[in-house]
Design a protein around this motif. Structure first.
Motif, PDB file in Angstrom:
ATOM      1  N   PHE A 223       0.825  -1.218   0.000  1.00 28.26           N
ATOM      2  CA  PHE A 223       0.000   0.000   0.000  1.00 28.26           C
ATOM      3  C   PHE A 223       0.852   1.259   0.000  1.00 28.26           C
ATOM      4  O   PHE A 223       0.448   2.307  -0.488  1.00 28.26           O
ATOM      5  N   GLU A 224       2.062   1.158   0.557  1.00 32.99           N
ATOM      6  CA  GLU A 224       2.938   2.322   0.595  1.00 32.99           C
ATOM      7  C   GLU A 224       3.452   2.656  -0.802  1.00 32.99           C
ATOM      8  O   GLU A 224       3.571   3.810  -1.185  1.00 32.99           O
ATOM      9  N   HIS A 225       3.759   1.607  -1.571  1.00 34.61           N
ATOM     10  CA  HIS A 225       4.241   1.798  -2.940  1.00 34.61           C
ATOM     11  C   HIS A 225       3.209   1.245  -3.933  1.00 34.61           C
ATOM     12  O   HIS A 225       3.518   0.427  -4.781  1.00 34.61           O
ATOM     13  N   ASP A 226       1.976   1.653  -3.751  1.00 32.70           N
ATOM     14  CA  ASP A 226       0.863   1.173  -4.568  1.00 32.70           C
ATOM     15  C   ASP A 226       1.058   1.597  -6.024  1.00 32.70           C
ATOM     16  O   ASP A 226       1.803   2.534  -6.333  1.00 32.70           O
ATOM     17  N   LEU A 227       0.363   0.894  -6.940  1.00 28.30           N
ATOM     18  CA  LEU A 227       0.349   1.302  -8.338  1.00 28.30           C
ATOM     19  C   LEU A 227      -0.374   2.641  -8.476  1.00 28.30           C
ATOM     20  O   LEU A 227      -1.370   2.892  -7.794  1.00 28.30           O
ATOM     21  N   TYR A 228       0.125   3.486  -9.366  1.00 28.44           N
ATOM     22  CA  TYR A 228      -0.527   4.752  -9.667  1.00 28.44           C
ATOM     23  C   TYR A 228      -0.995   4.718 -11.123  1.00 28.44           C
ATOM     24  O   TYR A 228      -0.275   4.251 -11.998  1.00 28.44           O
ATOM     25  N   ARG A 229      -2.203   5.211 -11.352  1.00 27.50           N
ATOM     26  CA  ARG A 229      -2.729   5.270 -12.709  1.00 27.50           C
ATOM     27  C   ARG A 229      -3.354   6.638 -12.954  1.00 27.50           C
ATOM     28  O   ARG A 229      -4.005   7.212 -12.081  1.00 27.50           O
ATOM     29  N   ASP A 230      -3.143   7.133 -14.159  1.00 28.27           N
ATOM     30  CA  ASP A 230      -3.752   8.388 -14.579  1.00 28.27           C
ATOM     31  C   ASP A 230      -5.085   8.042 -15.234  1.00 28.27           C
ATOM     32  O   ASP A 230      -5.156   7.808 -16.442  1.00 28.27           O
ATOM     33  N   PHE A 231      -6.137   7.948 -14.453  1.00 23.16           N
ATOM     34  CA  PHE A 231      -7.458   7.555 -14.949  1.00 23.16           C
ATOM     35  C   PHE A 231      -8.111   8.750 -15.653  1.00 23.16           C
ATOM     36  O   PHE A 231      -8.230   9.831 -15.075  1.00 23.16           O
ATOM     37  N   THR A 232      -8.563   8.528 -16.892  1.00 22.61           N
ATOM     38  CA  THR A 232      -9.099   9.622 -17.707  1.00 22.61           C
ATOM     39  C   THR A 232     -10.534   9.304 -18.129  1.00 22.61           C
ATOM     40  O   THR A 232     -10.786   8.275 -18.761  1.00 22.61           O
ATOM     41  N   TYR A 233     -11.446  10.181 -17.786  1.00 26.27           N
ATOM     42  CA  TYR A 233     -12.864   9.945 -18.070  1.00 26.27           C
ATOM     43  C   TYR A 233     -13.152  10.079 -19.563  1.00 26.27           C
ATOM     44  O   TYR A 233     -12.591  10.938 -20.246  1.00 26.27           O
ATOM     45  N   ILE A 234     -14.029   9.238 -20.052  1.00 24.01           N
ATOM     46  CA  ILE A 234     -14.297   9.121 -21.488  1.00 24.01           C
ATOM     47  C   ILE A 234     -14.685  10.451 -22.139  1.00 24.01           C
ATOM     48  O   ILE A 234     -14.218  10.766 -23.236  1.00 24.01           O
ATOM     49  N   GLU A 273     -11.485   2.101  -3.841  1.00 17.76           N
ATOM     50  CA  GLU A 273     -12.385   2.570  -2.770  1.00 17.76           C
ATOM     51  C   GLU A 273     -13.446   3.521  -3.322  1.00 17.76           C
ATOM     52  O   GLU A 273     -14.604   3.489  -2.891  1.00 17.76           O
ATOM     53  N   ALA A 274     -13.056   4.354  -4.290  1.00 19.79           N
ATOM     54  CA  ALA A 274     -14.029   5.252  -4.920  1.00 19.79           C
ATOM     55  C   ALA A 274     -15.076   4.460  -5.705  1.00 19.79           C
ATOM     56  O   ALA A 274     -16.260   4.824  -5.737  1.00 19.79           O
ATOM     57  N   LEU A 275     -14.653   3.362  -6.334  1.00 15.33           N
ATOM     58  CA  LEU A 275     -15.590   2.507  -7.068  1.00 15.33           C
ATOM     59  C   LEU A 275     -16.555   1.827  -6.099  1.00 15.33           C
ATOM     60  O   LEU A 275     -17.758   1.714  -6.396  1.00 15.33           O
ATOM     61  N   GLU A 276     -16.060   1.388  -4.958  1.00 19.07           N
ATOM     62  CA  GLU A 276     -16.945   0.790  -3.943  1.00 19.07           C
ATOM     63  C   GLU A 276     -18.016   1.794  -3.519  1.00 19.07           C
ATOM     64  O   GLU A 276     -19.206   1.451  -3.412  1.00 19.07           O
ATOM     65  N   GLU A 320      -9.979  16.770 -16.672  1.00 15.55           N
ATOM     66  CA  GLU A 320      -9.946  17.047 -15.238  1.00 15.55           C
ATOM     67  C   GLU A 320     -11.158  16.508 -14.477  1.00 15.55           C
ATOM     68  O   GLU A 320     -11.406  16.916 -13.344  1.00 15.55           O
ATOM     69  N   THR A 321     -11.921  15.588 -15.072  1.00 17.99           N
ATOM     70  CA  THR A 321     -13.052  15.001 -14.355  1.00 17.99           C
ATOM     71  C   THR A 321     -12.543  14.174 -13.174  1.00 17.99           C
ATOM     72  O   THR A 321     -11.748  13.252 -13.360  1.00 17.99           O
ATOM     73  N   PRO A 322     -12.969  14.476 -11.940  1.00 16.60           N
ATOM     74  CA  PRO A 322     -12.524  13.692 -10.783  1.00 16.60           C
ATOM     75  C   PRO A 322     -13.015  12.247 -10.880  1.00 16.60           C
ATOM     76  O   PRO A 322     -14.089  11.983 -11.439  1.00 16.60           O
ATOM     77  N   ILE A 323     -12.231  11.309 -10.319  1.00 18.20           N
ATOM     78  CA  ILE A 323     -12.639   9.907 -10.403  1.00 18.20           C
ATOM     79  C   ILE A 323     -13.971   9.666  -9.698  1.00 18.20           C
ATOM     80  O   ILE A 323     -14.743   8.792 -10.111  1.00 18.20           O
ATOM     81  N   GLY A 326     -16.597  10.516 -12.393  1.00 16.06           N
ATOM     82  CA  GLY A 326     -16.577   9.568 -13.499  1.00 16.06           C
ATOM     83  C   GLY A 326     -17.020   8.174 -13.086  1.00 16.06           C
ATOM     84  O   GLY A 326     -17.774   7.506 -13.813  1.00 16.06           O
ATOM     85  N   LEU A 327     -16.571   7.719 -11.917  1.00 14.23           N
ATOM     86  CA  LEU A 327     -16.951   6.376 -11.460  1.00 14.23           C
ATOM     87  C   LEU A 327     -18.429   6.300 -11.083  1.00 14.23           C
ATOM     88  O   LEU A 327     -19.043   5.244 -11.234  1.00 14.23           O
ATOM     89  N   GLN A 328     -19.000   7.410 -10.627  1.00 13.04           N
ATOM     90  CA  GLN A 328     -20.433   7.392 -10.339  1.00 13.04           C
ATOM     91  C   GLN A 328     -21.236   7.223 -11.625  1.00 13.04           C
ATOM     92  O   GLN A 328     -22.222   6.473 -11.661  1.00 13.04           O
ATOM     93  N   HIS A 329     -20.811   7.896 -12.689  1.00 13.70           N
ATOM     94  CA  HIS A 329     -21.480   7.715 -13.987  1.00 13.70           C
ATOM     95  C   HIS A 329     -21.360   6.253 -14.440  1.00 13.70           C
ATOM     96  O   HIS A 329     -22.326   5.674 -14.949  1.00 13.70           O
TER      97      HIS A 329
END
Length: 342
Positions: A223-234, A273-276, A320-323, A326-329
């Motif tokens: 968790f300290e060195h978790d994967l990072y992703r630049d998630f971009t909304y459609i 966690e945001a998806l949950e 710049e759509t926050p996750i 975007g995840l709620q949509h």
């Protein structure tokens, strides 16, 4: 309001029109009165029913026509160009997926290399005002310098998929140089949203939850060195493409590459966690994934992080759509589409 980058005059040819990005872009252009020719082979890499549902969004538009054609079929693709003489081509058809390229390399060569060559040849013989094509953030490989900039060294891809995308950039540069084809490569960063690709992690997490299965997270549980992703909304991706359409490269060789990413990488666990939370809201009840942590898979990279300075300078826009938004949509669509709500 109509975007000055696009025009109702002429034909826009979009390959991969039944795909995630292709269908949303087609719809955006059709809404502005553009004539769109959609090309797709409707392969079964993932649920063809979802691809058909995306096409069903487009068929009501009188200015939309669909050609069931594989870009690897040179004669058929050339026939489409000959019949419709497109003014602008947006090439989004590709065999996607990093891990799948390890299991099934042949299809990547056929679609991503031969298919792209066929498209370049068609643009050569039936000249276009602008060719835009999908590249990928995967071309940056395991680069440790962040954020990734278009001028970075990208000669060490770590998957065949990434190698094909880097090859596409080289091929497009060469054809621009030899035949004066204005071409723009688009390095997409982890695109997500409603009607997205079922092979993407976030979609698979939702599928696993409703199937009563744990989700598999490939970060070693670190968790300290978790994967990072630049998630971009459609919708941000589509806006970026739409605004670039009217800006073909002017200087020789007429080829440019842009990052289209959120410029705000998130920890994979933060995204989960945001998806949950988004599914909990869509369902009206608490959703918590059962999690299994596994080692990083071959071809995966620890971080993707886009510099969007060049994109912003060119078109005055950056995703710049926050996750959370975007995840709620996505969650609202997923629950409705699959009838998950009790």
């Amino acid at each position: 309001m109509a975007n000055p980058s696009v025009s109702e005059d002429g034909v826009y040819l979009i390959t991969g029109a039944a795909g995630f990005i292709g269908s949303f872009l087609s719809k955006r252009l059709l809404e502005q009165g553009c004539r769109v020719i959609g090309v797709d082979n409707l392969n079964d890499y993932y649920d063809v029913g979802l691809k058909q549902a995306r096409l069903d969004m487009l068929h009501p538009y009188d200015n939309f026509a669909f050609a069931h054609v594989d870009v690897a079929d040179k004669a058929s693709l050339t026939d489409v160009f000959a019949a419709h003489r497109p003014r602008v081509v947006i090439h989004l058809a590709a065999q996607a997926g990093v891990r799948y390229s390890i299991e099934n390399p042949d299809v990547y060569i056929q679609t991503n290399l031969i298919g792209f060559f066929n498209l370049l040849e068609a643009c050569r013989h039936y000249p276009v005002e602008h060719l835009l094509y999908a590249s990928s953030s995967s071309v940056y490989g395991a680069n440790k310098k962040v954020p990734f900039e278009e001028t970075d060294f990208v000669d060490h891809p770590v998957s065949l998929y990434a190698a094909t995308k880097k090859s596409n950039e080289l091929m497009a540069h060469t054809y621009s140089h030899l035949y004066n084809i204005p071409a723009t490569g688009l390095r997409f960063f982890t695109v997500y949203g409603p009607m997205g690709r079922p092979d993407m992690a976030y979609f698979g997490f939702a599928d696993s939850y409703f199937a009563g299965k744990p989700i598999r997270i490939f970060n070693n549980g670190d968790f300290e060195h978790d994967l990072y992703r630049d998630f971009t909304y459609i919708e941000d991706i589509v806006t970026g493409i739409e605004r670039l359409i009217g800006r073909p490269p002017a200087e020789q060789p007429r080829h440019k590459v842009y990052n289209i990413g959120n410029n705000r990488p998130e920890k994979l666990m933060t995204f989960i966690e945001a998806l949950e939370r988004a599914l909990s809201k869509a369902m009206g009840q608490g959703v918590t994934f059962e999690k299994i942590f596994e080692p990083l898979k071959p071809g995966d990279v620890p971080a993707t992080y886009a510099s969007t300075a060049h994109l912003q300078e060119a078109i005055g826009f950056k995703p710049e759509t926050p996750i959370e938004v975007g995840l709620q949509h996505f969650a609202d669509w997923y629950v409705a589409y699959y009838g998950r709500k009790s």
